[in-house]
Design a protein around this motif. Structure first.
Motif, PDB file in Angstrom:
ATOM      1  N   HIS A 167      23.964  38.267  45.500  1.00  0.00           N
ATOM      2  CA  HIS A 167      23.742  39.606  45.059  1.00  0.00           C
ATOM      3  C   HIS A 167      25.353  40.261  45.015  1.00  0.00           C
ATOM      4  N   GLU A 168      26.181  39.582  45.628  1.00  0.00           N
ATOM      5  CA  GLU A 168      27.562  40.390  45.530  1.00  0.00           C
ATOM      6  C   GLU A 168      28.496  40.011  44.606  1.00  0.00           C
ATOM      7  N   LEU A 169      27.989  39.071  43.513  1.00  0.00           N
ATOM      8  CA  LEU A 169      28.548  38.682  42.351  1.00  0.00           C
ATOM      9  C   LEU A 169      28.658  40.045  41.379  1.00  0.00           C
ATOM     10  N   PRO A 170      29.892  39.799  41.010  1.00  0.00           N
ATOM     11  CA  PRO A 170      30.089  41.258  39.794  1.00  0.00           C
ATOM     12  C   PRO A 170      28.945  41.521  39.110  1.00  0.00           C
ATOM     13  N   ALA A 171      29.028  42.673  38.524  1.00  0.00           N
ATOM     14  CA  ALA A 171      27.783  43.086  37.270  1.00  0.00           C
ATOM     15  C   ALA A 171      28.599  42.606  35.946  1.00  0.00           C
TER      16      ALA A 171
ATOM     17  N   ALA B 217      27.267  30.321  42.544  1.00  0.00           N
ATOM     18  CA  ALA B 217      28.270  31.461  42.501  1.00  0.00           C
ATOM     19  C   ALA B 217      29.507  30.924  42.195  1.00  0.00           C
ATOM     20  N   GLY B 218      29.797  29.797  42.270  1.00  0.00           N
ATOM     21  CA  GLY B 218      31.362  29.440  41.804  1.00  0.00           C
ATOM     22  C   GLY B 218      31.439  29.082  40.117  1.00  0.00           C
ATOM     23  N   VAL B 219      30.354  28.725  39.585  1.00  0.00           N
ATOM     24  CA  VAL B 219      30.197  28.818  38.260  1.00  0.00           C
ATOM     25  C   VAL B 219      30.107  30.081  37.635  1.00  0.00           C
ATOM     26  N   ALA B 220      29.331  30.842  38.185  1.00  0.00           N
ATOM     27  CA  ALA B 220      29.203  32.222  37.673  1.00  0.00           C
ATOM     28  C   ALA B 220      30.396  33.093  37.619  1.00  0.00           C
ATOM     29  N   MET B 221      31.184  32.910  38.751  1.00  0.00           N
ATOM     30  CA  MET B 221      32.454  33.498  38.767  1.00  0.00           C
ATOM     31  C   MET B 221      33.413  32.976  37.728  1.00  0.00           C
ATOM     32  N   ALA B 222      33.645  31.635  37.649  1.00  0.00           N
ATOM     33  CA  ALA B 222      34.473  31.132  36.627  1.00  0.00           C
ATOM     34  C   ALA B 222      34.156  31.305  35.382  1.00  0.00           C
ATOM     35  N   ARG B 223      32.995  31.585  34.941  1.00  0.00           N
ATOM     36  CA  ARG B 223      32.242  31.930  33.728  1.00  0.00           C
ATOM     37  C   ARG B 223      32.658  33.498  33.408  1.00  0.00           C
ATOM     38  N   ALA B 224      32.600  34.285  34.175  1.00  0.00           N
ATOM     39  CA  ALA B 224      32.954  35.461  34.058  1.00  0.00           C
ATOM     40  C   ALA B 224      34.269  35.691  33.795  1.00  0.00           C
ATOM     41  N   LEU B 225      35.469  34.965  34.411  1.00  0.00           N
ATOM     42  CA  LEU B 225      36.694  35.131  34.480  1.00  0.00           C
ATOM     43  C   LEU B 225      37.143  34.752  32.915  1.00  0.00           C
ATOM     44  N   ALA B 226      36.278  33.453  32.536  1.00  0.00           N
ATOM     45  CA  ALA B 226      36.697  32.731  31.109  1.00  0.00           C
ATOM     46  C   ALA B 226      36.341  33.878  29.908  1.00  0.00           C
ATOM     47  N   ALA B 227      35.248  34.480  30.264  1.00  0.00           N
ATOM     48  CA  ALA B 227      34.926  35.688  29.299  1.00  0.00           C
ATOM     49  C   ALA B 227      36.043  36.872  28.994  1.00  0.00           C
TER      50      ALA B 227
ATOM     51  N   ASP C 286      38.231  42.672  37.267  1.00  0.00           N
ATOM     52  CA  ASP C 286      39.156  43.281  36.518  1.00  0.00           C
ATOM     53  C   ASP C 286      40.406  42.999  36.897  1.00  0.00           C
ATOM     54  N   ASN C 287      40.664  43.425  38.158  1.00  0.00           N
ATOM     55  CA  ASN C 287      41.971  42.963  38.445  1.00  0.00           C
ATOM     56  C   ASN C 287      42.547  41.548  38.743  1.00  0.00           C
ATOM     57  N   ALA C 288      41.615  40.814  39.225  1.00  0.00           N
ATOM     58  CA  ALA C 288      41.781  39.374  39.226  1.00  0.00           C
ATOM     59  C   ALA C 288      41.926  38.827  37.866  1.00  0.00           C
ATOM     60  N   ALA C 289      41.269  39.220  36.770  1.00  0.00           N
ATOM     61  CA  ALA C 289      41.461  38.690  35.335  1.00  0.00           C
ATOM     62  C   ALA C 289      42.793  39.278  34.766  1.00  0.00           C
ATOM     63  N   ARG C 290      43.408  40.097  35.183  1.00  0.00           N
ATOM     64  CA  ARG C 290      44.561  40.663  34.531  1.00  0.00           C
ATOM     65  C   ARG C 290      45.658  40.137  35.141  1.00  0.00           C
ATOM     66  N   GLN C 291      45.626  39.580  36.396  1.00  0.00           N
ATOM     67  CA  GLN C 291      46.579  39.054  37.197  1.00  0.00           C
ATOM     68  C   GLN C 291      46.420  37.479  36.806  1.00  0.00           C
ATOM     69  N   ILE C 292      45.453  36.829  36.320  1.00  0.00           N
ATOM     70  CA  ILE C 292      45.121  35.443  35.692  1.00  0.00           C
ATOM     71  C   ILE C 292      46.025  35.652  34.405  1.00  0.00           C
ATOM     72  N   ARG C 293      45.610  36.454  33.530  1.00  0.00           N
ATOM     73  CA  ARG C 293      46.060  36.654  32.240  1.00  0.00           C
ATOM     74  C   ARG C 293      47.575  36.835  32.262  1.00  0.00           C
ATOM     75  N   ASP C 294      48.138  37.379  33.206  1.00  0.00           N
ATOM     76  CA  ASP C 294      49.671  37.533  33.262  1.00  0.00           C
ATOM     77  C   ASP C 294      50.408  36.445  33.636  1.00  0.00           C
ATOM     78  N   ALA C 295      49.933  35.602  34.404  1.00  0.00           N
ATOM     79  CA  ALA C 295      50.177  34.187  34.733  1.00  0.00           C
ATOM     80  C   ALA C 295      50.022  33.227  33.619  1.00  0.00           C
ATOM     81  N   MET C 296      49.066  33.360  33.017  1.00  0.00           N
ATOM     82  CA  MET C 296      48.824  32.675  31.590  1.00  0.00           C
ATOM     83  C   MET C 296      49.963  32.636  30.689  1.00  0.00           C
ATOM     84  N   GLU C 297      50.491  34.162  30.384  1.00  0.00           N
ATOM     85  CA  GLU C 297      51.586  34.681  29.566  1.00  0.00           C
ATOM     86  C   GLU C 297      52.784  33.897  29.993  1.00  0.00           C
TER      87      GLU C 297
END
Length: 311
Positions: free
Chosen positions: A19-23, A64-74, A297-308
């Motif tokens: 239930h704590e997974l992001p919307a 839970a792990g797969v759901a979060m990884a999929r959200a980040l990938a999106a 959103d914060n984590a995705a931004r940090q990961i994308r910055d690292a990818m760049e």
């Protein structure tokens, strides 16, 4: 290599974790898919009483792990490498393309069911903190007997090691460890002796099921549990997650290799926070975050910055 996604294992579960997974649309789609495959509402699995079941716990952690990884990938946030501790290896394999979600859910359910059926009572785990592998191995050799075997299981950190086996043997190791003046030694709330030869028959069943899996295309390095080595070879990945249940998990060595290969950001998937704490302590020069305590959103931004930076 720059960004490593870490997937926690059993012990990271807590009530309400699904239930704590992001919307997020990809989280909702994953939960719906899991519910359809299981034939029940997957959100029921994170209730406190239901999490007492090994099956419910491992399935919920995988989802839970797969759901979060999929959200980040999106959100365009992708790993260079993945590593999963114990049952977390299945989510890691799914995240890197080596294991379809449908197949992963089926295998995790089977794995946990076999573990639960084989060990109803009298077995478990204990954590030893403050002694190294050589010291714990010596205590295990002293404590183990044919009637009450005990083994070295997870090597989570240089001085944080889990032993597994029959409870009298496990308790004897705890007693010996405390007598040496170690920092901490106590039983864990796990009823199954994971990652030792007592579970070889479970590994054999899982290996037999590998031939039924859908084809996969590996998109990131996968760190093996047993040998702490990176691979993109599909058969090696599948052999690792199927057999790790009967062998020690060299977790610290896996993260050490990832750092040596250039990892600059560790991202722990839900529901865990312990793996990111371990990497933060062992490798303070590397950034470690846990999705369970970081806005998407914060984590995705940090990961994308690292990818760049990687590009």
């Amino acid at each position: 290599m720059s960004i490593a996604f870490l997937f926690p294992g059993q012990g990271s579960q807590r009530p309400g974790m699904l239930h704590e997974l992001p919307a997020h649309p990809n989280v909702a789609l994953t939960l719906d898919e899991a519910s359809q495959l299981l034939g029940r509402n997957v959100l029921e699995l994170d209730e406190e009483k239901i999490l007492e079941s090994t099956v419910s716990t491992q399935v919920a952690i995988y989802v839970a792990g797969v759901a979060m990884a999929r959200a980040l990938a999106a959100e365009g946030a992708l790993p260079s490498a993945v590593a999963g501790l114990s049952v977390g290896a299945y989510a890691a394999a799914t995240a890197c393309g080596a294991l379809a979600f449908r197949d992963g859910l089926r295998l995790v359910h089977l794995r946990a069911s076999l573990m639960e059926q084989q060990f109803t009572t009298g077995y478990g785990l204990a954590a030893i903190v403050g002694l190294d592998e050589e010291q714990v191995s010596a205590l295990v050799a002293k404590a183990t007997t044919e009637e009450f075997p005990v083994y070295v299981g997870n090597l989570n950190a240089p001085r944080q090691i889990v032993v597994a086996g029959a409870l009298p043997g496990v308790d004897r190791v705890v007693e010996l460890a405390l007598a040496t003046g170690c920092k901490k030694a106590e039983r864990l709330a796990v009823k199954v002796p994971s990652h030792c030869p007592l579970l070889q028959n479970v590994a054999d069943v899982l290996v037999d099921k590998l031939k039924t899996l859908e084809p996969g295309t590996v998109r990131a390095q996968y760190m093996t549990n047993r040998r702490a080595r990176p691979t993109r070879v599909l058969d090696r990945i599948r052999e690792d997650f199927a057999t790790n249940i009967a062998h020690p998990v060299r977790w610290h060595d896996s993260t050490q290799v990832l750092v040596e290969l250039g990892t600059t950001l560790f991202v722990e998937m839900n529901p865990g926070t312990v793996l990111s704490k371990l990497t933060a302590e062992a490798f303070p020069q590397v950034t470690s975050i846990a999705m369970a305590s970081t806005p998407l959103d914060n984590a995705a931004r940090q990961i994308r910055d690292a990818m760049e930076v990687l590009d």
